[in-house]
Design a protein around this motif. Sequence first.
Motif, PDB file in Angstrom:
ATOM      1  N   GLU A 185      48.769  77.525  85.828  1.00  0.00           N
ATOM      2  CA  GLU A 185      48.826  76.143  85.376  1.00  0.00           C
ATOM      3  C   GLU A 185      49.950  75.357  86.038  1.00  0.00           C
ATOM      4  N   GLN A 186      50.878  76.041  86.593  1.00  0.00           N
ATOM      5  CA  GLN A 186      51.998  75.351  87.206  1.00  0.00           C
ATOM      6  C   GLN A 186      51.548  74.528  88.399  1.00  0.00           C
TER       7      GLN A 186
ATOM      8  N   CYS B  37      54.587  76.592  92.753  1.00  0.00           N
ATOM      9  CA  CYS B  37      54.322  77.984  92.432  1.00  0.00           C
ATOM     10  C   CYS B  37      53.575  78.717  93.510  1.00  0.00           C
TER      11      CYS B  37
ATOM     12  N   GLN C 217      49.373  81.377  82.788  1.00  0.00           N
ATOM     13  CA  GLN C 217      50.482  80.418  82.802  1.00  0.00           C
ATOM     14  C   GLN C 217      50.926  80.130  84.212  1.00  0.00           C
TER      15      GLN C 217
ATOM     16  N   ILE D 263      57.882  85.512  79.227  1.00  0.00           N
ATOM     17  CA  ILE D 263      58.240  84.658  80.371  1.00  0.00           C
ATOM     18  C   ILE D 263      59.531  83.865  80.148  1.00  0.00           C
TER      19      ILE D 263
ATOM     20  N   VAL E 298      58.494  80.814  84.662  1.00  0.00           N
ATOM     21  CA  VAL E 298      57.318  81.263  85.391  1.00  0.00           C
ATOM     22  C   VAL E 298      57.646  81.813  86.774  1.00  0.00           C
TER      23      VAL E 298
ATOM     24  N   ARG F 123      47.436  86.528  80.057  1.00  0.00           N
ATOM     25  CA  ARG F 123      48.194  85.403  79.503  1.00  0.00           C
ATOM     26  C   ARG F 123      49.277  84.965  80.489  1.00  0.00           C
ATOM     27  N   ILE F 124      49.976  85.949  81.037  1.00  0.00           N
ATOM     28  CA  ILE F 124      51.020  85.624  82.010  1.00  0.00           C
ATOM     29  C   ILE F 124      50.393  85.001  83.245  1.00  0.00           C
TER      30      ILE F 124
END
Lengths: 661, 493
Positions: free
Chosen positions: A119-120, A125, A116, A75, A81, A112-113
């Motif tokens: 979480e933004q 996002c 993330q 990333i 992100v 995993r991507i």
Amino acid sequence: MAMIDEPLYPIAVLIDELKNEDIQLRLNSIRRLSTIARALGEERTRKELIPFLSENNDDDDEVLLPMAEELGVFIPYVGGVQYANVLLPPLETLCTVEESCVREKAVESLCRIGAQMMEQDLVDCFIPLVKEVDYLEMQMHVGKDEITFCNKILQEFDIEFNRSFKRLAAGEWFTARVSSCGLFRIAYPSAPEALKTELRAIYSQLCQDDMPMVRRSAATNLGNFAATIEAPHLKVDIMSMFDDLTQDDQDSVRLLAVEGCAALGKLLEPQDCAAHILPVIVNFSQDKSWRVRYMVANQLYELCEAVGPEPTRSDIFPAYVRLLRDNEAEVRIAAAGKVTKFCRILNPELAIQHILPCVKVKMLMEHFGYFVEELSTDSSQHVRSALASVIIGMAPVLGKVYSILSGDALDVLLVLYCWVSLILEGIDATIEQLLPIFLSLLKDEFPDVRLNIISKLDQVNQVIGIDLLSQSLLPAIVELAEDRHWRVRLAIIEYITLLASQLGVGFFDDKLGALCMQWLKDKVYSIRDAAANNVKRLAEEFGPDWAMQHIVPQVLDMINNPHYLHRMTILHSISLLAPVMGSDITCSKLLPVVINASKDRVPNVKFNVAKVLQSLIPIVDQSVVEKKIRPCLVELSEDPNVDVRFFASQALESSNQVMMS
Amino acid sequence: MFKKIMKGGHRKPSKSDSTENYAFGPPRSHNPGSVVVNHASRPVLSAPEQNSSPSAPIAPPPLSTAAVEPLPLLRDVPVSERQSLFLRKLQICSYQLDFTNMLKTVREKEVKRRTLLELVDFFQSGSGKITEVCQEEMIKMVAINIFRCLPPASHENTGQEVTDPEEEETHLDPSWPHLQLVYELLLRYVVSSDTDTKVAKRYIDHSFVLKLIDLFDSEDPREREYLKTILHRIYGKFMVHRPFIRKAINNIFYRFIYETERYNGIGELLEILGSIINGFALPMKEEHKLFLARALIPLHKPKPVATYHHQLSYCVTQFVEKDYKLADTVIRGLLKYWPVTNCQKEVLFLGELEEVLEATQSAEFQRCMVPLFRQIARCLNSPHFQVSERALFFWNNEHILGLIAQNRHVVLPLIFEALEKNILGHWNQAVHGLTVNVRKMFMEVDAELFEECRRQYEEKTAGAREVEDQREMTWKRLADVAGEREGGNLVAV
């Protein structure tokens, strides 16, 4: 900048390297993907590197695996992100390869991507997130059945997604579907309501897929997925999937469904769990396949928490006791493994009354140690004393069992564990009973018994005290130092420093010093190696002066041993001792011995001299290097043997570096 | 060795059962009539006191003394009574008896054995046309006897990997005396010309077949042998089951390849498939080609390939012999799964490769020769002499020799370096000699090409160091550029 005299094309470098027939080179370049990305900059990474990787993935699995891994942390290199979605196409393709390691890694990276992105900040996002979800969404529509549904959604999607979707939807091979099961948990939470319904429907179809591979993957991931689902749907949709899976005609699928039941149960309200999951599991605890019962035995305890105390007592407890008495040893062992945990959630007195009698002696021995530890630290004084009385009552039995089973090394061992735990609890009365058993176990004919007792020595020491230990155990230890099995000797060596520090210098000198020297001449390399390390540790423990008196002369004496392997051991010991002994002693005592050894007739000794000299360079004074070490190395670098020349020149090189710095 | 000792205690978990003390309570009451699923642990010979499990899945049978009274022989009763007698006999056989304890239920065992024997004879004598009810009951009886959960494999017991297949002691099912007769009965039923598939398929249905295929994991080779014959006959006789059987076998393969890498009956299943492939009509169906690419070729990957390689290689070669166009798919597949460190496996692969090449035509050869000879070059240089020797033997094969000669302009440059390396310093004399011969062969066939290759080789070795340095430089420069960019960004921020 001026250094670069010709233009550099990072992508071209990569392409070039990935074409190389040497797989090691291809691997190296994949491992350096981030370098290429950083050299390219974020934008070009997105527009050039990632598309290149998406199209070039027909390499060996060995290369694809690190690629899947690298992309998971990519990333930052694509610009953060908000651009993470560009990483999805290459990973998506990797999700469809045959090799399961690669697929699993790709799923892991995707998750995993995805995580993330979640979480933004929501507003920031929102748009990319929706895309992400839509995208992952599409990935799941790989089954033939879902095509119609996908087409509907597709109209809302970008062209880019469109393309990748079609490719996946066309792939009827199971790999994509297997991978997709692992992605739902990321996709689901942020999907809009309508989509959520569809997602659940798709998952349910995966649970009934034609291929058992896919159903197994669905069963494995059911718990994960369920954790993201809202309570009302949980009770309806997920439970029906669970039912499907538990009734599968393949044992392998049912097994995995059972394995996940506890995780699932914890998500439900206790009463729902008791109503829906418990009956299934209790039923499974009587399944005709021992593998299923084995799984149940492993999961039952977890389920207790989920259903609450009452059903535990009425339903789980009887099932558990049944499993403790199962026909199949594997099942009994699995059940016994949970004894401790079960006893903790049940009323302790009840446990002592009902569970202990079921646990067979062997299993008891296996798990009693832990059991005692747990109960005695966690429960009331009353329970502890109750326990103690049970245990003390058992002592004769255990003693007898020991004598009966002395052929079965493991059991003996387990008795011992119990005892050790007992002593640690400070039940003093047992010490007198214990010591003879200890001593006889130390002489047990099975090496693993001896070994395990040695590994418990420090605990024993705490309880028995140093005096008793040195009187009674030490002779046995000396005997063990000459044990026939080298692993036992090895274990003893590792404990020597500990013993030495606890027993003190005086004691050590008389008894153990000679042994330490003897080990240096052992037949087995590992022992000689450990002995060399031991010598070093002793020098550290008791200081250079002591070592000069008690170790160094004896060690140096052995350099004249007729066997070249032993001479090499001494060289090794010297290289270890030198840093501890300091520059003076090294120059005066150790170095001459090494220099002398360079005249050895065996090349192996000679190149080891070169290695040792190299290690001495930083320790001794510069002038000594010049006067003694370098001439010797120069001589060795002209040796007829190629290896000697190699190591000598290597040592010379490093001495040059030291001089320069 | 040592590990074995360490694990020894686990291996025979039942051993301690026999010396068990009921230290914490009165011994549980023991119900002598109960039947347990035996295999409680693997090699059990004497467990004087098997505890009767409340969780034993099979209900205790009504083995009252009357029920085990030997029944009259079928041929001794009038035809009209035969059916009911037959059913009663099936009834007797419908219980599994505990074979972990030889002394238990001795009489019942003997009665059951005799009954089964009589049923088998009954079928064999040809007088065995039996009613549908009897067929249904008989298949039920067979199912009760053979469909059991297999005992834990040795690795499950001990957590120990058996690296050498010969070292592994196979577990022989103690109840084999009964099992064998049951299998025999099933086999006779399936092959009997009196058995009408239209009727029989109701009993030998998908579920039955699926469970039968699951049994191929049995450790007992005698059992797998029976299963193989029976499944093969079922495949031959029950056309309706054919696609299903193929699919089920595929699923077993996939699980074996991608999940467990453990399965005892792969060889037997491949043996059946070998004969199935043999019968494929031409042109081959797409489904069958997919099977080759998705199951047979990946089957080269798992570690225990040596245990079934013979059968696998037969299947693969069958494919190529039937349709030579598949040759390059197969060869590329072999290259994909080529062993990296396992030399024994490599020798097997080379053997298979030679057989496939035998059936390969020029066009397919040309499609895969570049990666193929890169691999062969690596094999030629293998420090394991059997590997390099085996690779060099390719040049003794006329067909392969023809293919190589025809494409020497591609092949020789690929292997030239390997040949030179062997001549410079392969430790094994035989390999050395064979390499010299091969090189001579090339020299004689095309001296000009040979000279050209030598020139290139010398250039390459001279420049090798430089290329290496160049590569390092490039990466270093890349890292510098990356560093600079990053530094620049930091400043910008």
